[in-house]
Design an enzyme around this catalytic site. Structure first.
Site, PDB file in Angstrom:
ATOM      1  N   GLY A 128      -8.594 -15.080  -2.880  1.00 26.74           N
ATOM      2  CA  GLY A 128      -9.800 -15.347  -2.085  1.00 26.74           C
ATOM      3  C   GLY A 128      -9.542 -15.384  -0.587  1.00 26.74           C
ATOM      4  O   GLY A 128     -10.403 -15.823   0.184  1.00 26.74           O
ATOM      5  N   ARG A 242       3.206  -5.692  12.737  1.00 27.92           N
ATOM      6  CA  ARG A 242       2.298  -4.547  12.898  1.00 27.92           C
ATOM      7  C   ARG A 242       2.951  -3.395  13.659  1.00 27.92           C
ATOM      8  O   ARG A 242       2.640  -2.234  13.413  1.00 27.92           O
ATOM      9  CB  ARG A 242       1.020  -5.010  13.609  1.00 27.92           C
ATOM     10  CG  ARG A 242       0.139  -5.774  12.661  1.00 27.92           C
ATOM     11  CD  ARG A 242      -1.000  -6.497  13.324  1.00 27.92           C
ATOM     12  NE  ARG A 242      -1.704  -7.269  12.301  1.00 27.92           N
ATOM     13  CZ  ARG A 242      -2.533  -8.275  12.541  1.00 27.92           C
ATOM     14  NH1 ARG A 242      -2.775  -8.635  13.781  1.00 27.92           N
ATOM     15  NH2 ARG A 242      -3.109  -8.904  11.545  1.00 27.92           N
ATOM     16  N   ARG A 267       4.963  30.524   2.893  1.00 26.50           N
ATOM     17  CA  ARG A 267       3.836  30.913   2.053  1.00 26.50           C
ATOM     18  C   ARG A 267       3.115  32.122   2.634  1.00 26.50           C
ATOM     19  O   ARG A 267       2.684  32.113   3.800  1.00 26.50           O
ATOM     20  CB  ARG A 267       2.855  29.726   1.944  1.00 26.50           C
ATOM     21  CG  ARG A 267       1.601  30.023   1.177  1.00 26.50           C
ATOM     22  CD  ARG A 267       1.893  30.271  -0.288  1.00 26.50           C
ATOM     23  NE  ARG A 267       0.685  30.475  -1.062  1.00 26.50           N
ATOM     24  CZ  ARG A 267       0.673  30.878  -2.322  1.00 26.50           C
ATOM     25  NH1 ARG A 267       1.824  31.115  -2.953  1.00 26.50           N
ATOM     26  NH2 ARG A 267      -0.463  31.034  -2.963  1.00 26.50           N
ATOM     27  N   GLY A 338      -2.302  23.901   0.123  1.00 23.73           N
ATOM     28  CA  GLY A 338      -3.273  24.365  -0.873  1.00 23.73           C
ATOM     29  C   GLY A 338      -3.090  23.592  -2.179  1.00 23.73           C
ATOM     30  O   GLY A 338      -2.757  22.406  -2.164  1.00 23.73           O
ATOM     31  N   GLU A 362      -0.984  -5.938   6.346  1.00 23.98           N
ATOM     32  CA  GLU A 362      -0.719  -6.580   7.650  1.00 23.98           C
ATOM     33  C   GLU A 362      -1.943  -6.475   8.566  1.00 23.98           C
ATOM     34  O   GLU A 362      -1.823  -6.331   9.787  1.00 23.98           O
ATOM     35  CB  GLU A 362       0.567  -6.035   8.281  1.00 23.98           C
ATOM     36  CG  GLU A 362       1.769  -6.272   7.350  1.00 23.98           C
ATOM     37  CD  GLU A 362       3.101  -6.472   8.037  1.00 23.98           C
ATOM     38  OE1 GLU A 362       3.137  -6.731   9.246  1.00 23.98           O
ATOM     39  OE2 GLU A 362       4.120  -6.384   7.320  1.00 23.98           O
TER      40      GLU A 362
HETATM   41  C1  LIG Z   1       0.767  -2.788  -1.108  1.00 21.50           C
HETATM   42  C2  LIG Z   1       0.361  -4.082  -0.448  1.00 21.50           C
HETATM   43  C3  LIG Z   1       1.335  -4.938   0.013  1.00 21.50           C
HETATM   44  C4  LIG Z   1       0.990  -6.153   0.584  1.00 21.50           C
HETATM   45  N1  LIG Z   1       1.973  -7.026   0.958  1.00 21.50           N
HETATM   46  C5  LIG Z   1       1.633  -8.276   1.365  1.00 21.50           C
HETATM   47  C6  LIG Z   1       2.652  -9.262   1.596  1.00 21.50           C
HETATM   48  O1  LIG Z   1       3.854  -8.996   1.490  1.00 21.50           O
HETATM   49  N2  LIG Z   1       2.265 -10.515   1.908  1.00 21.50           N
HETATM   50  C7  LIG Z   1       0.954 -10.860   2.030  1.00 21.50           C
HETATM   51  O2  LIG Z   1       0.662 -12.015   2.322  1.00 21.50           O
HETATM   52  N3  LIG Z   1      -0.038  -9.937   1.849  1.00 21.50           N
HETATM   53  C8  LIG Z   1       0.275  -8.667   1.510  1.00 21.50           C
HETATM   54  N4  LIG Z   1      -0.707  -7.729   1.276  1.00 21.50           N
HETATM   55  C9  LIG Z   1      -2.109  -8.123   1.424  1.00 21.50           C
HETATM   56  C10 LIG Z   1      -2.823  -7.452   2.584  1.00 21.50           C
HETATM   57  O3  LIG Z   1      -2.369  -7.972   3.800  1.00 21.50           O
HETATM   58  C11 LIG Z   1      -4.334  -7.622   2.344  1.00 21.50           C
HETATM   59  O4  LIG Z   1      -4.684  -6.773   1.268  1.00 21.50           O
HETATM   60  C12 LIG Z   1      -5.141  -7.308   3.574  1.00 21.50           C
HETATM   61  O5  LIG Z   1      -4.937  -8.267   4.575  1.00 21.50           O
HETATM   62  C13 LIG Z   1      -6.656  -7.240   3.257  1.00 21.50           C
HETATM   63  O6  LIG Z   1      -7.081  -8.337   2.506  1.00 21.50           O
HETATM   64  P1  LIG Z   1      -7.951  -8.108   1.173  1.00 21.50           P
HETATM   65  O7  LIG Z   1      -7.242  -7.109   0.346  1.00 21.50           O
HETATM   66  O8  LIG Z   1      -8.246  -9.424   0.581  1.00 21.50           O
HETATM   67  O9  LIG Z   1      -9.299  -7.426   1.676  1.00 21.50           O
HETATM   68  P2  LIG Z   1     -10.578  -8.207   2.275  1.00 21.50           P
HETATM   69  O10 LIG Z   1     -10.156  -9.193   3.286  1.00 21.50           O
HETATM   70  O11 LIG Z   1     -11.399  -8.682   1.124  1.00 21.50           O
HETATM   71  O12 LIG Z   1     -11.327  -7.016   2.993  1.00 21.50           O
HETATM   72  C14 LIG Z   1     -12.184  -6.080   2.294  1.00 21.50           C
HETATM   73  C15 LIG Z   1     -12.840  -5.201   3.344  1.00 21.50           C
HETATM   74  O13 LIG Z   1     -13.667  -6.003   4.214  1.00 21.50           O
HETATM   75  C16 LIG Z   1     -13.287  -5.789   5.567  1.00 21.50           C
HETATM   76  N5  LIG Z   1     -13.431  -7.013   6.356  1.00 21.50           N
HETATM   77  C17 LIG Z   1     -13.110  -8.265   6.005  1.00 21.50           C
HETATM   78  N6  LIG Z   1     -13.362  -9.126   7.008  1.00 21.50           N
HETATM   79  C18 LIG Z   1     -13.853  -8.376   8.039  1.00 21.50           C
HETATM   80  C19 LIG Z   1     -14.312  -8.676   9.355  1.00 21.50           C
HETATM   81  N7  LIG Z   1     -14.307  -9.914   9.843  1.00 21.50           N
HETATM   82  N8  LIG Z   1     -14.742  -7.647  10.125  1.00 21.50           N
HETATM   83  C20 LIG Z   1     -14.750  -6.374   9.632  1.00 21.50           C
HETATM   84  N9  LIG Z   1     -14.349  -6.043   8.396  1.00 21.50           N
HETATM   85  C21 LIG Z   1     -13.888  -7.026   7.609  1.00 21.50           C
HETATM   86  C22 LIG Z   1     -11.825  -5.373   5.500  1.00 21.50           C
HETATM   87  O14 LIG Z   1     -11.410  -4.692   6.653  1.00 21.50           O
HETATM   88  C23 LIG Z   1     -11.820  -4.493   4.246  1.00 21.50           C
HETATM   89  O15 LIG Z   1     -12.277  -3.210   4.582  1.00 21.50           O
HETATM   90  C24 LIG Z   1      -0.379  -6.501   0.730  1.00 21.50           C
HETATM   91  C25 LIG Z   1      -1.373  -5.604   0.290  1.00 21.50           C
HETATM   92  C26 LIG Z   1      -1.016  -4.412  -0.304  1.00 21.50           C
HETATM   93  C27 LIG Z   1      -2.104  -3.499  -0.814  1.00 21.50           C
END
Ligand SMILES: Cc1cc2nc3c(=O)[nH]c(=O)nc-3n(C[C@H](O)[C@H](O)[C@H](O)COP(=O)(O)OP(=O)(O)OC[C@H]3O[C@@H](n4cnc5c(N)ncnc54)[C@H](O)[C@@H]3O)c2cc1C
Length: 383
Positions: A128, A242, A267, A338, A362
């Site tokens: 969450g 980042r 190609r 392609g 990140e």
């Molecule tokens: C392969 C992978 C590795 C990862 N590794 C780590 C790790 O090592 N440690 C860790 O802690 N986390 C890790 N993460 C988690 C990652 O940082 C989160 O997935 C990311 O921060 C987005 O959070 P969420 O997936 O909950 O998406 P959400 O926060 O639910 O976002 C869903 C969408 O809503 C948009 N959104 C949300 N709030 C806003 C806003 N205020 N303004 C505009 N748009 C918004 C987002 O940009 C996105 O498009 C990893 C994720 C992946 C997929």
């Protein structure tokens, strides 16, 4: 800002490039197929000091500056983005916070392992709480000299292999982002339950797991920083992280570009190599432009960090630009191939899948835009 690499930086780049081409490139497709980067690959990087890149020599690291670190990450990502994310997370948001915010006792206890052999993991996200990290619901209740942690974490890179986890939990319910604290937790601690790896689209060799905290007891001496400092620690580490994601994106797009150029020269279509067709050449020109723009933004952010100037906004711009450029460049690399670009026999298929997540982790692209706009409105545009 001087863009030339120093002699030392060039030596490091050549050494890591050689190691990557010799030891990793032949196996990267298999790591992707089998969904695991073997321990041995991490050990080879550890032998050369790449697990202690951001840690000063007096604490057992190699003490590279940010510009050297981005060069290393770019080279690793050129052959395996999965290995690059493992090493990037370990260095920038795993080991570095222990050095930066740890007590001397914590440094003595954890850094020797982290710089020599064990991977670190960074566990901020929760089911969450992703973009909105201040919504973390996992709790840490203090009982005398111990904290008892309960809750669910997810998306933990290196979660299966790590020896040390940095876990963020709430020590004060009502305090929002100021109620979070950070804890150093060791692999195998009772109550730390590690889930199965996610079945991901890309970066398949890097494990990403959920963690369940079930009455996980963490001694007071393993709290990192002060109580309530967790959010500050996480955000400052993500600024540096980042720049590293930008470097990973740069490595992947360079690899995709090289493959596309090579393929286009071989190609044949309409009696000539497709590289002779202007529409294909324009793709290369645009790919190269984006690669160079990404490189400049990454170098600028790394340089600002190295000279001790604020770099939050520049790191967000580097990550945003490079990750979106990588998605675009890998997309075009498939187009140049392609139908052959759409099958696993050709590397660009993997690069495309690997690049996609760099716009998400990140901090998503939307969150980077938010960071840039906030900085702009607060301090004005850069001139
Ligand atoms: C392969 C992978 C590795 C990862 N590794 C780590 C790790 O090592 N440690 C860790 O802690 N986390 C890790 N993460 C988690 C990652 O940082 C989160 O997935 C990311 O921060 C987005 O959070 P969420 O997936 O909950 O998406 P959400 O926060 O639910 O976002 C869903 C969408 O809503 C948009 N959104 C949300 N709030 C806003 C806003 N205020 N303004 C505009 N748009 C918004 C987002 O940009 C996105 O498009 C990893 C994720 C992946 C997929």
């Amino acid at each position: 800002m001087n863009l030339d690499l120093t002699e030392d930086q060039r030596q490091v780049r050549d050494a890591v490039r050689g190691l990557c081409e010799r030891e990793f490139a032949p196996f990267a497709p298999r790591w992707d197929r089998e969904g695991i980067v073997p321990r041995d690959a991490v050990s080879k990087l550890a032998e050369q000091g790449f697990l202690g890149m951001a840690i000063p020599e007096e604490w057992g690291g190699v003490g590279y500056d940010s510009r050297t670190i981005v060069v290393v990450l770019e080279e690793i990502a050129r052959v395996s983005a999965a290995l690059a994310i493992m090493i990037a997370v370990h260095n920038s948001v795993g080991a570095l916070p222990v050095f930066r915010f740890g007590t001397d006792a914590q440094r003595r206890r954890f850094l020797p392992r982290l710089v020599s052999r064990e991977l670190a993991a960074f566990s901020l996200s929760e089911p969450g709480a992703g973009s909105d990290a201040a919504a973390i619901a996992s709790i840490a209740v203090r009982q005398g000299d111990t904290y008892v942690l309960n809750g669910s974490k997810n998306w933990v890179t290196n979660g299966q292999q790590a020896g040390v986890y940095l876990i963020f939990a709430r020590t004060e319910k009502a305090a929002g982002s100021r109620g979070l604290s950070a804890f150093i937790v060791e692999r195998g601690a009772a109550g730390l339950v590690v889930g199965n790896p996610e079945d991901k689209m890309g970066l398949r060799g890097s494990d990403t797991v959920s963690l369940s905290l079930e009455d996980l007891r963490v001694p007071l001496e393993q709290r990192l920083g002060e109580e309530g400092e967790g959010f500050k620690i996480a955000m400052s580490m993500l600024d540096a992280g980042r720049i590293g994601v930008g470097a990973q994106a740069l490595g992947v797009m360079r690899a995709a570009f090289d493959e596309a150029v090579r393929y286009a020269q071989l190609r044949m279509a309409f009696g000539q190599p497709i590289a002779k067709i202007q529409a294909v050449q324009w793709k290369f020109a645009e790919m190269e432009r984006r690669i160079q723009c990404a490189r400049l933004l990454i170098q600028q952010a790394a340089w600002l960090k190295d000279v001790g100037q604020p770099y939050t906004r520049e790191a967000a711009m580097a990550k945003l630009y490079a990750s979106e450029a990588a998605t675009w460049v890998t997309h075009q690399a498939i187009q140049v191939h392609g139908g052959y670009g759409y099958v696993k026999e050709y590397a660009v298929e993997r690069f495309y899948r690997d690049a996609r997540v760099m716009e998400i982790y990140e901090g998503t692209s939307e969150i980077q835009r938010l960071v840039i706009a906030r900085g702009l409105l607060k301090d004005g545009a850069a001139v």
